[in-house]
Design a protein around this motif. Structure first.
Motif, mmCIF file in Angstrom:
data_model
loop_
_atom_site.group_PDB
_atom_site.id
_atom_site.type_symbol
_atom_site.label_atom_id
_atom_site.label_comp_id
_atom_site.label_asym_id
_atom_site.label_seq_id
_atom_site.Cartn_x
_atom_site.Cartn_y
_atom_site.Cartn_z
ATOM 1 N N ALA A 150 -6.199 4.121 -6.170
ATOM 2 C CA ALA A 150 -6.352 4.198 -4.425
ATOM 3 C C ALA A 150 -7.611 4.813 -3.527
ATOM 4 C CB ALA A 150 -5.928 6.521 -4.199
ATOM 5 N N ALA A 151 -8.381 4.236 -3.468
ATOM 6 C CA ALA A 151 -10.237 4.747 -2.617
ATOM 7 C C ALA A 151 -10.052 3.159 -2.852
ATOM 8 C CB ALA A 151 -10.952 4.342 -4.741
ATOM 9 N N ARG B 27 0.981 -1.213 0.026
ATOM 10 C CA ARG B 27 -0.043 -0.010 -0.322
ATOM 11 C C ARG B 27 0.739 1.188 0.231
ATOM 12 N NH1 ARG B 27 -3.358 2.181 5.058
ATOM 13 N NH2 ARG B 27 -4.657 3.155 4.497
ATOM 14 N N VAL C 203 -7.802 2.416 0.488
ATOM 15 C CA VAL C 203 -8.442 3.327 2.108
ATOM 16 C C VAL C 203 -9.058 1.857 3.090
ATOM 17 C CG1 VAL C 203 -11.150 4.490 2.859
ATOM 18 C CG2 VAL C 203 -8.797 5.072 0.878
ATOM 19 N N VAL D 44 -17.025 4.106 1.352
ATOM 20 C CA VAL D 44 -15.845 3.252 1.207
ATOM 21 C C VAL D 44 -15.840 2.733 -0.268
ATOM 22 C CG1 VAL D 44 -13.994 2.316 1.919
ATOM 23 C CG2 VAL D 44 -15.385 3.526 3.278
ATOM 24 N N HIS E 210 -6.723 3.362 7.772
ATOM 25 C CA HIS E 210 -7.751 2.492 7.023
ATOM 26 C C HIS E 210 -9.183 2.843 7.489
ATOM 27 C CE1 HIS E 210 -5.065 -0.202 4.265
ATOM 28 N NE2 HIS E 210 -4.554 -0.491 5.721
ATOM 29 N N ARG E 211 -9.435 2.842 6.590
ATOM 30 C CA ARG E 211 -11.387 3.982 6.776
ATOM 31 C C ARG E 211 -12.355 3.089 6.510
ATOM 32 N NH1 ARG E 211 -11.454 9.176 4.758
ATOM 33 N NH2 ARG E 211 -12.471 7.550 3.287
ATOM 34 N N ASP E 212 -13.414 2.666 7.188
ATOM 35 C CA ASP E 212 -14.164 1.651 6.863
ATOM 36 C C ASP E 212 -15.584 2.080 6.773
ATOM 37 O OD1 ASP E 212 -12.953 -0.738 5.857
ATOM 38 O OD2 ASP E 212 -12.454 -0.557 7.936
#
Length: 166
Positions: free
Chosen positions: A79-80, A38, A83, A147, A141-143
């Motif tokens: 890139a998305a 990443r 995340v 997303v 990281h985001r969930d």
């Protein structure tokens, strides 16, 4: 025989491909390998967007390459997908984006061959700038519901964002 730009960036692709393969090799995702993948991929995208694309545009008298928009949309989609918290499924989705994207960059007449042809006179300086490009800041990281988790969804969102930037 690839030129110096194609050689350097092809080596980066090979290293990133190996990290992604390592990340998904076992029954569980290897989080350390995925984290290195990443971080390396985000830096690689930044190098292309901030160093390579502007140099190409300047060499072409301010004109973008015909496929520059597609590469930028791909970069946004990739890139998305970096995340959310990684899963084997997200790693597979990344691969569906990376395979054709890498071919567009590395293939005959692709981005890297074009760079070697148009930027031969400044190749050494560009290589130095690419090698010296700093590491990118990598967010946690985001969930959540907004997303992206599939390549199709990420490409759609990235394409819409590219249209808004025009």
């Amino acid at each position: 025989m690839p030129g110096p730009i194609a050689q350097l960036l092809g080596e980066v692709h090979a290293r990133l491909d190996a990290l992604l393969a390592q990340a998904v090799a076992g029954p569980d995702l290897d989080r350390a390998a995925f984290a290195a993948f990443r971080e390396g991929l985000l830096r690689h995208i930044a190098v292309e967007e901030k160093v390579l694309f502007p140099a190409l545009r300047a060499a072409r008298g301010g004109e973008e390459l015909p496929y520059a928009r597609r590469l930028r949309v791909d970069h946004g989609a990739i890139a998305a997908l970096l995340v959310p918290t990684p899963t084997p499924g997200i790693a597979r989705e990344l691969r569906t984006l990376l395979d054709p994207h890498n071919e567009l960059e590395e293939g005959e007449g692709g981005l890297y061959a074009t760079c070697d042809a148009l930027l031969a006179g400044e190749a050494e300086a560009l290589l130095e700038r690419m090698r010296a490009y700093p590491p990118v800041r990598v967010a946690a990281h985001r969930d959540g519901p907004r997303v992206c988790r599939t390549a199709e969804e990420a490409l759609r969102v990235s394409s819409l964002q590219a249209e808004r930037r025009r």
